[in-house]
Design a protein around this motif. Structure first.
Motif, mmCIF file in Angstrom:
data_model
loop_
_atom_site.group_PDB
_atom_site.id
_atom_site.type_symbol
_atom_site.label_atom_id
_atom_site.label_comp_id
_atom_site.label_asym_id
_atom_site.label_seq_id
_atom_site.Cartn_x
_atom_site.Cartn_y
_atom_site.Cartn_z
ATOM 1 N N ARG A 59 -22.301 -8.960 -10.329
ATOM 2 C CA ARG A 59 -22.494 -8.543 -11.723
ATOM 3 C C ARG A 59 -22.050 -7.104 -11.995
ATOM 4 N NH1 ARG A 59 -28.775 -8.973 -12.732
ATOM 5 N NH2 ARG A 59 -28.300 -7.820 -14.636
ATOM 6 N N PHE A 60 -21.508 -6.431 -10.977
ATOM 7 C CA PHE A 60 -21.237 -5.001 -11.116
ATOM 8 C C PHE A 60 -19.762 -4.653 -11.344
ATOM 9 C CE2 PHE A 60 -25.245 -4.990 -8.633
ATOM 10 C CZ PHE A 60 -26.043 -4.370 -9.591
ATOM 11 N N GLN A 61 -18.940 -5.639 -11.608
ATOM 12 C CA GLN A 61 -17.525 -5.349 -11.833
ATOM 13 C C GLN A 61 -17.324 -4.413 -13.018
ATOM 14 O OE1 GLN A 61 -15.020 -8.801 -12.287
ATOM 15 N NE2 GLN A 61 -13.168 -7.604 -12.502
ATOM 16 N N LEU A 62 -18.085 -4.611 -14.091
ATOM 17 C CA LEU A 62 -17.949 -3.746 -15.268
ATOM 18 C C LEU A 62 -18.265 -2.295 -14.938
ATOM 19 C CD1 LEU A 62 -19.465 -5.902 -18.166
ATOM 20 C CD2 LEU A 62 -17.102 -5.107 -17.950
ATOM 21 N N ASN A 126 -26.035 -8.842 -1.683
ATOM 22 C CA ASN A 126 -25.582 -7.748 -0.821
ATOM 23 C C ASN A 126 -24.058 -7.627 -0.831
ATOM 24 O OD1 ASN A 126 -28.075 -6.718 0.130
ATOM 25 N ND2 ASN A 126 -28.256 -8.413 1.587
ATOM 26 N N ALA A 127 -23.498 -7.538 -2.024
ATOM 27 C CA ALA A 127 -22.043 -7.573 -2.175
ATOM 28 C C ALA A 127 -21.341 -6.401 -1.499
ATOM 29 C CB ALA A 127 -21.682 -7.611 -3.658
ATOM 30 N N PRO A 132 -16.869 -2.344 -0.502
ATOM 31 C CA PRO A 132 -17.463 -1.004 -0.577
ATOM 32 C C PRO A 132 -17.526 -0.430 -1.982
ATOM 33 C CG PRO A 132 -15.235 -0.871 0.294
ATOM 34 C CD PRO A 132 -15.591 -2.330 0.234
ATOM 35 N N TYR A 133 -16.869 -1.098 -2.942
ATOM 36 C CA TYR A 133 -16.891 -0.627 -4.326
ATOM 37 C C TYR A 133 -17.937 -1.374 -5.162
ATOM 38 C CZ TYR A 133 -12.546 1.352 -2.690
ATOM 39 O OH TYR A 133 -11.611 2.038 -1.951
ATOM 40 N N SER A 134 -18.780 -2.137 -4.474
ATOM 41 C CA SER A 134 -19.864 -2.818 -5.160
ATOM 42 C C SER A 134 -21.192 -2.181 -4.761
ATOM 43 C CB SER A 134 -19.847 -4.327 -4.854
ATOM 44 O OG SER A 134 -20.788 -4.990 -5.678
ATOM 45 N N TRP A 135 -22.274 -2.907 -4.974
ATOM 46 C CA TRP A 135 -23.618 -2.356 -4.794
ATOM 47 C C TRP A 135 -24.476 -3.269 -3.934
ATOM 48 C CZ3 TRP A 135 -20.491 -1.135 -8.654
ATOM 49 C CH2 TRP A 135 -20.565 0.130 -9.251
ATOM 50 N N ASN A 136 -25.394 -2.671 -3.183
ATOM 51 C CA ASN A 136 -26.495 -3.384 -2.534
ATOM 52 C C ASN A 136 -27.793 -2.888 -3.143
ATOM 53 O OD1 ASN A 136 -24.798 -4.766 -0.835
ATOM 54 N ND2 ASN A 136 -25.506 -3.800 1.046
ATOM 55 N N ARG A 151 -33.615 -1.075 -6.504
ATOM 56 C CA ARG A 151 -33.452 0.084 -5.620
ATOM 57 C C ARG A 151 -32.136 -0.062 -4.864
ATOM 58 N NH1 ARG A 151 -38.568 1.703 -2.084
ATOM 59 N NH2 ARG A 151 -39.352 1.926 -4.231
ATOM 60 N N PHE A 152 -31.187 0.799 -5.196
ATOM 61 C CA PHE A 152 -29.829 0.656 -4.680
ATOM 62 C C PHE A 152 -29.608 1.534 -3.451
ATOM 63 C CE2 PHE A 152 -29.769 -0.667 -9.033
ATOM 64 C CZ PHE A 152 -28.878 -1.728 -9.057
#
Length: 211
Positions: A59-62, A126-127, A132-136, A151-152
């Protein structure tokens, strides 16, 4: 990441606002603002082509597209803005009438079963382990039912800003979390740490507004 599709659409939606705020916030004249925008577009494409495609469930592409756009504009500015000025610039550029509408619409579904399930699924994905350009993130529902926290532990914006040589300006992007929460109208955003400021994680807490 291919420029066609969502990145192209985001440029079409926001480039005009980014250009307008070059004058309104950063004080550039209209001709300079237009030139910055003209040179920022190929820079934006260049940044994006170096990024991997995001997984369909991510969901974090934007978020990373917004970071790439801001980075492209900053790298094309004659003078590097400080964090305080860039915070105002980015907030004003992003919070168009369409974005405010989107935030209000999203606010209507906040804390629903669907929203909670989506947050849990994002945590399980856990993308950033693969991109590495995404988030956990980890998901924590407040035990008193007053909201929840994401909590990222890994942040794609931090990764990209570091690579662009703009890491010290990252807090300008972090601040948008407060603005979007307020625009949604149903949450109070709370935060103690950010990775960009040297914290152990980024906490994004959404507390239900008291009526």
């Amino acid at each position: 990441m291919k420029y066609a599709g969502m990145p192209m659409g985001m440029w079409a939606l926001f480039a005009g606002s980014f250009q307008k705020q070059l004058t309104a916030v950063l004080g550039y004249d209209a001709a300079t603002a237009k030139q910055i925008t003209k040179t920022a577009k190929p820079k934006y494409k260049e940044i994006l082509t170096k990024l991997p495609e995001f997984e369909k469930a991510d969901r974090f592409q934007l978020n990373i597209i917004g970071c790439a756009m801001l980075g492209a504009f900053v790298l094309c500015m004659p003078q590097r803005p400080d964090t305080e000025a860039l915070t105002v610039y980015y907030e004003n550029a992003q919070m168009t009438p369409l974005m405010k509408w989107f935030c209000r619409k999203s606010g209507k579904s906040k804390f629903t079963a669907k929203d909670m399930a989506a947050m849990k699924a994002t945590a399980a994905l856990n993308a950033a382990d693969r991109n590495p350009y995404s988030w956990n993130m980890d998901f924590y529902a407040y035990p008193d039912g007053s909201g929840y926290e994401g909590r990222f532990t890994k942040c794609g914006i931090c990764t990209l800003m570091q690579e662009l040589g703009l890491y010290d300006l990252t807090p300008a992007l972090c601040h948008l979390d407060y603005t979007m929460s307020e625009a949604g109208g149903v949450t109070d955003f709370v935060r103690q740490y950010t990775l960009a400021s040297g914290g152990p994680y980024c906490d994004c807490g959404y507390q239900k507004k008291r009526v």
